[in-house]
Design an enzyme around this catalytic site. Structure first.
Site, PDB file in Angstrom:
ATOM      1  N   LYS A 113      34.037  47.812  50.717  1.00  0.00           N
ATOM      2  CA  LYS A 113      33.459  48.843  49.850  1.00  0.00           C
ATOM      3  C   LYS A 113      32.534  49.792  50.616  1.00  0.00           C
ATOM      4  O   LYS A 113      32.341  50.930  50.210  1.00  0.00           O
ATOM      5  CB  LYS A 113      32.749  48.201  48.673  1.00  0.00           C
ATOM      6  CG  LYS A 113      33.749  47.506  47.736  1.00  0.00           C
ATOM      7  CD  LYS A 113      33.156  47.119  46.409  1.00  0.00           C
ATOM      8  CE  LYS A 113      34.236  46.672  45.438  1.00  0.00           C
ATOM      9  NZ  LYS A 113      34.877  45.377  45.840  1.00  0.00           N
TER      10      LYS A 113
HETATM   11  C1  LIG Z   1      36.077  44.928  45.292  1.00  0.00           C
HETATM   12  C2  LIG Z   1      36.785  43.866  46.052  1.00  0.00           C
HETATM   13  C3  LIG Z   1      38.159  43.621  45.880  1.00  0.00           C
HETATM   14  C4  LIG Z   1      38.994  44.356  44.837  1.00  0.00           C
HETATM   15  O1  LIG Z   1      39.191  45.696  45.149  1.00  0.00           O
HETATM   16  P1  LIG Z   1      39.697  46.725  44.005  1.00  0.00           P
HETATM   17  O2  LIG Z   1      39.535  48.057  44.634  1.00  0.00           O
HETATM   18  O3  LIG Z   1      38.782  46.524  42.849  1.00  0.00           O
HETATM   19  O4  LIG Z   1      41.098  46.389  43.685  1.00  0.00           O
HETATM   20  C5  LIG Z   1      38.765  42.666  46.677  1.00  0.00           C
HETATM   21  N1  LIG Z   1      38.056  41.962  47.575  1.00  0.00           N
HETATM   22  C6  LIG Z   1      36.733  42.169  47.783  1.00  0.00           C
HETATM   23  C7  LIG Z   1      36.005  41.345  48.791  1.00  0.00           C
HETATM   24  C8  LIG Z   1      36.042  43.123  47.031  1.00  0.00           C
HETATM   25  O5  LIG Z   1      34.728  43.318  47.224  1.00  0.00           O
END
Ligand SMILES: *Cc1c(COP(=O)(O)O)cnc(C)c1O
Length: 473
Positions: A113
């Site tokens: 993220k």
């Molecule tokens: C947010 C997240 C996801 C999911 O990603 P999306 O964009 O919501 O599909 C998967 N793994 C981790 C570690 C995350 O922080």
């Protein structure tokens, strides 16, 4: 470039208008009115670019209301070796011939993220300064989003963050990451309840329009187009590292929850990046797998949402999914509105299995899917370490498990790494008996002074906290 809503509102918006907005006024999500096309010749030129320049090139196709020199400077400031740990920013690791992991988790909070949120922080600061405005970001997190947002916004002028999280529900590492931020513009609010209670509070506060306007409330959740757009860049970066010539095809496997990450892959594919398959990997909360297999999208109630060992994917309603459905329905806003505003809201599901469009999900859009369970996760973490010498986190393991079921000779498969193992140490120990390594910058983080306030799940309480702390920035 103009932006339109997935529910039909065509009133043209520019990038900086939707940067600071959440949903479109009709409740839809913003998308560009068309996907700019990237040719093989352009890909050839992009092969030699450093990540920040690649980001500038991709973003320039979507942003025409920030002067080029400023946008280039924002990209250069965001994607540095200092912040992301490597010169490549999103380095590819080869597991074996044709099977790769793209590292996206070496940023400040050790989850992918950061790749988008770091850019968002710089874009927000830039645009707010340009407008002479300030923003109070209100969010809810079960772990990774909150810390990524706070590390991106800390110390930024014009922005203040109010982040709610369920009291005592995040991993000790996640709590330490967030609560040890003592910056004046960061406020952590723990709520007596679960993640959904936090989410409900954010929704209630945001739907009080007079409060929202007077307090200048904004969000950074995953429906923000700028986040998605920033994620498109690493699909190009992964592709360019895995191929020698720009006619080759690759596939991506993506651990999915809110469908943000893999939706960025869909956008990259629509732009002409030669992606063969987009493999959607889910955990036991397999809403998306069910759709891609059967054509039925059925959101789950909280009580039906399992707590799993890949908790960031414990999502029963994929907020970005509407973007793909809009494209699938031929960009028919009225049809998309019927599905999401009528069917979904009244019955909790919709069924496209009989629609001709559904038949094209795999053939025209490249989507396939699979589910991974706790036992799969443990076995995959263990075997990836034994076979390839690489320790992966439980979410990435879900991606590797499902990817392995869809390998095609001659088509490289790239699994997107979504977090580092240290964030989910308990599951790593369960799988391997080993304590995952902790990057030097986080050593001893559990012992740092922490700051957070605890509140009951009460909308008025949260509002008055915001009122009290949302003074001049
Ligand atoms: C947010 C997240 C996801 C999911 O990603 P999306 O964009 O919501 O599909 C998967 N793994 C981790 C570690 C995350 O922080």
């Amino acid at each position: 470039m103009q932006y339109i809503s997935t529910r039909g509102d065509q009133s043209p918006k520019r990038f900086c208008d939707i940067l600071l907005a959440g949903l479109a006024p009709d409740g839809g999500l913003y998308l560009p009115e068309h996907y700019p096309q990237v040719t093989a010749a352009t890909l050839d030129v992009w092969r030699s670019l450093p990540y920040s320049e690649l980001a500038f090139e991709v973003l320039s196709l979507y942003i025409d209301d920030i002067p080029s020199a400023d946008l280039r400077a924002l990209c250069a400031k965001t994607y540095t070796q200092e912040v992301f740990g490597t010169e490549a920013i999103a380095p590819l690791t080869k597991l074996k011939d044709g099977f790769y992991i793209e590292g996206l988790s070496n940023g400040p909070t050790l989850a992918f993220k950061d790749m988008a949120m770091q850019l968002l922080g710089n874009l927000f600061e830039y645009e707010l300064a340009r407008r002479g405005e300030t923003l109070n970001i209100l969010g809810a997190t079960s772990g990774d989003t909150g810390s990524a947002a706070e590390y991106a916004m800390r110390g930024k002028s014009g922005v203040r963050v109010f982040m709610t999280s369920p009291h005592d529900r995040m991993s000790p590492f996640q709590q330490a990451q967030m609560f040890s931020l003592l910056d004046d513009n960061i406020h952590n609010i723990t709520i007596d309840g679960v993640f959904d209670d936090c989410q409900d509070i954010v929704k209630a506060v945001s739907s009080d329009l007079s409060f929202k306007t007077s307090m200048r409330i904004g969000t950074v959740n995953s429906i923000n187009w700028a986040r998605l757009m920033a994620q498109v860049v690493y699909y190009f970066a992964g592709y360019l590292q895995a191929t020698q010539t720009s006619d080759q095809r690759v596939s991506f496997a993506v651990p999915s929850g809110n469908f943000g990450n893999v939706c960025a892959g869909h956008v990259a594919r629509m732009m002409g990046l030669p992606i063969d398959k987009l493999v959607v990997a889910t955990n036991e909360n397999n809403v998306l797998d069910e759709f891609f297999r059967a054509g039925v999208y059925r959101v789950r109630a909280s009580a039906e949402t399992f707590e799993t060992s890949s908790p960031s994917m414990d999502i029963s309603k994929a907020s970005n999914f509407e973007r793909f459905v809009f494209d699938l329905m031929g960009r028919d806003g009225a049809a998309t509105k019927r599905l999401f505003d009528d069917s979904l809201r009244t019955t909790g599901s919709f069924d496209l299995s009989a629609e001709p469009a559904f038949a094209s999900v795999a053939t025209d859009y490249g989507f396939i899917s699979g589910t991974s369970t706790h036992a799969n996760r443990l076995a995959t973490i263990k075997s990836t370490l034994a076979d390839y010498g690489m320790l992966i986190d439980p979410h990435t393991a879900d991606g590797v498990k499902v990817a392995a079921e869809h390998l095609i000779p001659g088509v490289p498969m790239i699994v997107l790494e979504t977090a580092l193992p240290i964030k989910f140490a308990q599951t790593i120990v369960e799988a391997t008996g080993l304590q995952p390594p902790c990057p030097a910058k986080f050593e001893g983080i559990e012992n740092l002074p922490k700051r957070s306030v605890r509140m009951s799940a009460d909308v008025e309480g949260v509002k008055s906290f915001i009122r009290k702390h949302a003074g001049a920035l």
